[in-house]
Design a protein around this motif. Structure first.
Motif, PDB file in Angstrom:
ATOM      1  N   SER A   1       0.836  -1.198   0.000  1.00 48.22           N
ATOM      2  CA  SER A   1       0.000   0.000   0.000  1.00 48.22           C
ATOM      3  C   SER A   1       0.874   1.253   0.000  1.00 48.22           C
ATOM      4  O   SER A   1       2.078   1.194   0.272  1.00 48.22           O
ATOM      5  N   SER A   2       0.240   2.383  -0.319  1.00 54.47           N
ATOM      6  CA  SER A   2       0.844   3.713  -0.197  1.00 54.47           C
ATOM      7  C   SER A   2       2.081   3.892  -1.070  1.00 54.47           C
ATOM      8  O   SER A   2       3.076   4.502  -0.658  1.00 54.47           O
ATOM      9  N   THR A   3       2.032   3.357  -2.296  1.00 52.65           N
ATOM     10  CA  THR A   3       3.086   3.583  -3.273  1.00 52.65           C
ATOM     11  C   THR A   3       2.452   4.219  -4.507  1.00 52.65           C
ATOM     12  O   THR A   3       1.259   4.509  -4.514  1.00 52.65           O
ATOM     13  N   ARG A   4       3.247   4.399  -5.568  1.00 53.11           N
ATOM     14  CA  ARG A   4       2.770   5.178  -6.710  1.00 53.11           C
ATOM     15  C   ARG A   4       2.918   4.418  -8.016  1.00 53.11           C
ATOM     16  O   ARG A   4       3.979   3.890  -8.307  1.00 53.11           O
ATOM     17  N   ASN A   5       1.857   4.399  -8.790  1.00 54.21           N
ATOM     18  CA  ASN A   5       1.910   3.874 -10.161  1.00 54.21           C
ATOM     19  C   ASN A   5       2.674   2.553 -10.257  1.00 54.21           C
ATOM     20  O   ASN A   5       3.636   2.416 -11.011  1.00 54.21           O
ATOM     21  N   ASN A   6       2.228   1.579  -9.471  1.00 58.48           N
ATOM     22  CA  ASN A   6       2.872   0.269  -9.516  1.00 58.48           C
ATOM     23  C   ASN A   6       2.467  -0.428 -10.800  1.00 58.48           C
ATOM     24  O   ASN A   6       1.336  -0.882 -10.947  1.00 58.48           O
ATOM     25  N   CYS A   7       3.400  -0.475 -11.744  1.00 61.68           N
ATOM     26  CA  CYS A   7       3.080  -0.937 -13.093  1.00 61.68           C
ATOM     27  C   CYS A   7       3.394  -2.422 -13.232  1.00 61.68           C
ATOM     28  O   CYS A   7       2.548  -3.264 -12.991  1.00 61.68           O
ATOM     29  N   ALA A   8       4.608  -2.766 -13.596  1.00 64.44           N
ATOM     30  CA  ALA A   8       4.953  -4.182 -13.708  1.00 64.44           C
ATOM     31  C   ALA A   8       5.850  -4.582 -12.534  1.00 64.44           C
ATOM     32  O   ALA A   8       5.783  -4.005 -11.461  1.00 64.44           O
ATOM     33  N   GLY A   9       6.701  -5.567 -12.744  1.00 69.17           N
ATOM     34  CA  GLY A   9       7.553  -6.075 -11.680  1.00 69.17           C
ATOM     35  C   GLY A   9       8.075  -7.432 -12.071  1.00 69.17           C
ATOM     36  O   GLY A   9       8.294  -7.715 -13.250  1.00 69.17           O
ATOM     37  N   GLY A  10       8.248  -8.305 -11.082  1.00 70.46           N
ATOM     38  CA  GLY A  10       8.733  -9.645 -11.378  1.00 70.46           C
ATOM     39  C   GLY A  10       8.810 -10.488 -10.130  1.00 70.46           C
ATOM     40  O   GLY A  10       8.881  -9.976  -9.013  1.00 70.46           O
ATOM     41  N   ALA A  11       8.793 -11.803 -10.325  1.00 67.69           N
ATOM     42  CA  ALA A  11       8.898 -12.754  -9.223  1.00 67.69           C
ATOM     43  C   ALA A  11      10.355 -13.110  -8.972  1.00 67.69           C
ATOM     44  O   ALA A  11      11.194 -13.031  -9.876  1.00 67.69           O
ATOM     45  N   THR A  12      10.658 -13.515  -7.750  1.00 66.20           N
ATOM     46  CA  THR A  12      11.999 -13.988  -7.409  1.00 66.20           C
ATOM     47  C   THR A  12      11.967 -15.487  -7.149  1.00 66.20           C
ATOM     48  O   THR A  12      10.917 -16.045  -6.836  1.00 66.20           O
ATOM     49  N   PRO A  13      13.117 -16.160  -7.226  1.00 69.14           N
ATOM     50  CA  PRO A  13      13.159 -17.597  -6.931  1.00 69.14           C
ATOM     51  C   PRO A  13      12.843 -17.922  -5.475  1.00 69.14           C
ATOM     52  O   PRO A  13      12.518 -19.076  -5.166  1.00 69.14           O
ATOM     53  N   TRP A  14      12.939 -16.907  -4.598  1.00 65.77           N
ATOM     54  CA  TRP A  14      12.610 -17.142  -3.180  1.00 65.77           C
ATOM     55  C   TRP A  14      11.172 -16.708  -2.874  1.00 65.77           C
ATOM     56  O   TRP A  14      10.798 -16.450  -1.737  1.00 65.77           O
ATOM     57  N   ASN A  15      10.362 -16.643  -3.914  1.00 72.41           N
ATOM     58  CA  ASN A  15       8.913 -16.456  -3.790  1.00 72.41           C
ATOM     59  C   ASN A  15       8.507 -15.130  -3.166  1.00 72.41           C
ATOM     60  O   ASN A  15       7.670 -15.071  -2.255  1.00 72.41           O
ATOM     61  N   THR A  16       9.089 -14.054  -3.678  1.00 70.43           N
ATOM     62  CA  THR A  16       8.596 -12.712  -3.384  1.00 70.43           C
ATOM     63  C   THR A  16       8.250 -12.034  -4.706  1.00 70.43           C
ATOM     64  O   THR A  16       8.685 -12.458  -5.777  1.00 70.43           O
ATOM     65  N   TRP A  17       7.453 -10.986  -4.612  1.00 64.24           N
ATOM     66  CA  TRP A  17       7.033 -10.210  -5.778  1.00 64.24           C
ATOM     67  C   TRP A  17       7.696  -8.844  -5.720  1.00 64.24           C
ATOM     68  O   TRP A  17       7.579  -8.125  -4.716  1.00 64.24           O
TER      69      TRP A  17
ATOM     70  N   VAL B   1       7.385   5.782 -11.994  1.00 60.51           N
ATOM     71  CA  VAL B   1       7.434   7.233 -11.838  1.00 60.51           C
ATOM     72  C   VAL B   1       8.894   7.648 -11.849  1.00 60.51           C
ATOM     73  O   VAL B   1       9.786   6.843 -11.582  1.00 60.51           O
ATOM     74  N   SER B   2       9.142   8.911 -12.146  1.00 60.87           N
ATOM     75  CA  SER B   2      10.505   9.421 -12.093  1.00 60.87           C
ATOM     76  C   SER B   2      11.066   9.202 -10.691  1.00 60.87           C
ATOM     77  O   SER B   2      10.400   9.499  -9.686  1.00 60.87           O
ATOM     78  N   LEU B   3      12.258   8.650 -10.606  1.00 60.22           N
ATOM     79  CA  LEU B   3      12.910   8.320  -9.332  1.00 60.22           C
ATOM     80  C   LEU B   3      12.063   7.347  -8.505  1.00 60.22           C
ATOM     81  O   LEU B   3      12.010   7.416  -7.287  1.00 60.22           O
ATOM     82  N   GLY B   4      11.413   6.422  -9.201  1.00 60.72           N
ATOM     83  CA  GLY B   4      10.601   5.416  -8.520  1.00 60.72           C
ATOM     84  C   GLY B   4      11.461   4.333  -7.881  1.00 60.72           C
ATOM     85  O   GLY B   4      12.645   4.173  -8.178  1.00 60.72           O
ATOM     86  N   TYR B   5      10.835   3.574  -6.993  1.00 64.42           N
ATOM     87  CA  TYR B   5      11.508   2.516  -6.246  1.00 64.42           C
ATOM     88  C   TYR B   5      10.993   1.136  -6.650  1.00 64.42           C
ATOM     89  O   TYR B   5       9.928   1.000  -7.271  1.00 64.42           O
ATOM     90  N   VAL B   6      11.736   0.102  -6.233  1.00 66.81           N
ATOM     91  CA  VAL B   6      11.277  -1.283  -6.268  1.00 66.81           C
ATOM     92  C   VAL B   6      10.923  -1.685  -4.839  1.00 66.81           C
ATOM     93  O   VAL B   6      11.688  -1.421  -3.903  1.00 66.81           O
ATOM     94  N   TYR B   7       9.761  -2.321  -4.674  1.00 66.60           N
ATOM     95  CA  TYR B   7       9.326  -2.828  -3.371  1.00 66.60           C
ATOM     96  C   TYR B   7       9.269  -4.347  -3.424  1.00 66.60           C
ATOM     97  O   TYR B   7       8.652  -4.920  -4.338  1.00 66.60           O
ATOM     98  N   GLU B   8       9.896  -4.993  -2.456  1.00 66.32           N
ATOM     99  CA  GLU B   8       9.824  -6.445  -2.368  1.00 66.32           C
ATOM    100  C   GLU B   8       8.672  -6.823  -1.447  1.00 66.32           C
ATOM    101  O   GLU B   8       8.626  -6.393  -0.296  1.00 66.32           O
TER     102      GLU B   8
END
Length: 386
Positions: A125-141, A147-154
């Motif tokens: 919650s409380s993030t911005r324009n969560n578009c795509a992403g990807g799965a990890t082998p240790w089962n996190t998303w 967005v400009s200067l956007g982050y990755v959230y695990e």
């Protein structure tokens, strides 16, 4: 261009993405892919959900934005976007981002072994324009902020552990991510018209809290060799990451990203291309380019999210185009797999296969209304080849 070996795609395992698998190949065509008959045949008339499918396939609606997911207390988020599936005992979980500027985040739907919905909940919650992403082998998303200067959230697909912002993965207009367990890196696309392609090398594989961010360097041609260079300032300030390394290759609007068998594919929407990095020999080439389709009438336009099946087929979703998910086969044939009718103001997002490979999930981000509050998430079941 040399004829290429198309390494076959995803292997269905314990998580959403393809992490390894059997090496197979075919080379009936020279890359990039050309239109032809798909392996599932022609599309039929639209079903009750407005989806045209090949014979033997059926669709159902899983969730609608602003409405409670059936059998749960969770109200499905607006503008559903990137997604992935995760094995959950005898069932599975489908996670989905929310590409809205206020709130954003991601939600999840849980299924039992028969495909019935058993739960739905928020995982970010409380993030911005969560578009795509990807799965990890240790089962996190990995949920990415576009967005400009956007982050990755695990995030935790089970919604038990709190999501963690992964600053070490850089600040830029993140789009998609794909994990490579062989080289122990995460590849990432950047949704800018002059964007770059990145990889993150964690200090410890399985822990994304620290590591090295690199950018791909190559010439201006559509094929050749590539190298990697460290990004000096991953925070993108005062100079954005894509402008920090001389010789970094520019890509026009990075979108989806998929890894399988020493190969990574990613799409660029600005020029309707699917790129292929051959990681064993550090070369790149075009897997698809709509302007290079013989005979006109390119079947795939508006390239966006991408995933792979256990047969090695790539499934590429359209943002615009004629609202299709198209298939690119290992022998370089591209053809429509499905088409959504009556939703021309939307885009298809988040294609992902269930762990057994028998169900394909995806969303129409704005549905029939053309608004982020009109999103619809679907499931297609049928005789997917393995």
């Amino acid at each position: 261009m040399e004829r290429r070996t198309f390494l076959r795609g995803a292997v269905i395992g314990t998580s959403a993405a393809a992490f390894g698998g059997t090496l197979m190949h075919g080379a009936a065509y020279a890359a990039p892919a050309q239109k032809g008959p798909g392996p599932y045949g022609a599309l039929g008339t639209a079903d009750a959900n407005g989806i045209q499918l090949p014979s033997g396939f059926t669709s159902r609606v899983i969730a609608r934005s602003g409405q409670v997911v059936s059998g749960t207390s969770y109200t499905w988020h607006n503008a559903p976007d990137g997604g992935a599936c995760f094995a959950d005992g005898t069932g599975w979980i489908y996670v989905s981002n929310s590409e809205i500027s206020t709130g954003g985040g991601a939600g999840a739907v849980k299924f039992n072994s028969s495909g019935s919905i058993t739960g739905a909940y928020r995982i970010l919650s409380s993030t911005r324009n969560n578009c795509a992403g990807g799965a990890t082998p240790w089962n996190t998303w990995l949920s990415c902020e576009e967005v400009s200067l956007g982050y990755v959230y695990e995030t935790d697909p089970w919604g038990v552990k709190a999501a963690v912002r992964r600053d070490a993965m850089g600040r830029f207009k993140h789009e998609a991510a794909a994990a490579d367990p062989v080289r122990k890196v995460i590849y990432m696309t950047e949704d800018e018209s002059d964007g770059c392609f990145y990889r993150f090398i964690p200090t410890t594989w399985g822990d994304l809290s620290a590591g090295t961010l690199q950018v791909l360097k190559a010439g201006t041609a559509t094929s050749g060799s590539f190298t990697w260079a460290n990004v000096p300032d991953r925070d993108g300030s005062p100079t954005v990451t894509r402008d920090q390394v001389s010789g970094a290759k520019i890509f026009n609007g990075g979108e989806g990203c998929h890894y399988a068998n020493d190969t990574v594919w990613f799409t660029t929407k600005g020029d309707n291309r699917v790129w292929q990095l051959n990681l064993l020999n550090s070369t790149y080439e075009l897997a698809y380019d709509d302007s290079l389709v013989s005979g006109g009438g390119a079947p795939l336009t508006g390239v966006d999210n991408v995933t792979g099946s256990s047969s090695g087929d790539l499934f590429v979703a359209e943002d615009g185009g004629n609202m299709e998910i198209c298939i690119i086969t290992p022998d370089d044939i591209v053809a429509p797999f499905l088409r959504i009718t009556g939703q021309s103001s939307s885009e298809i997002c988040g294609p992902a296969f269930s762990p057994d490979g028998k169900r394909l999930y995806f969303s129409s981000q704005r549905g029939t209304t053309g608004s982020s509050s009109g999103g619809i998430t679907y499931e297609v079941t049928g005789p997917f080849r393995s």
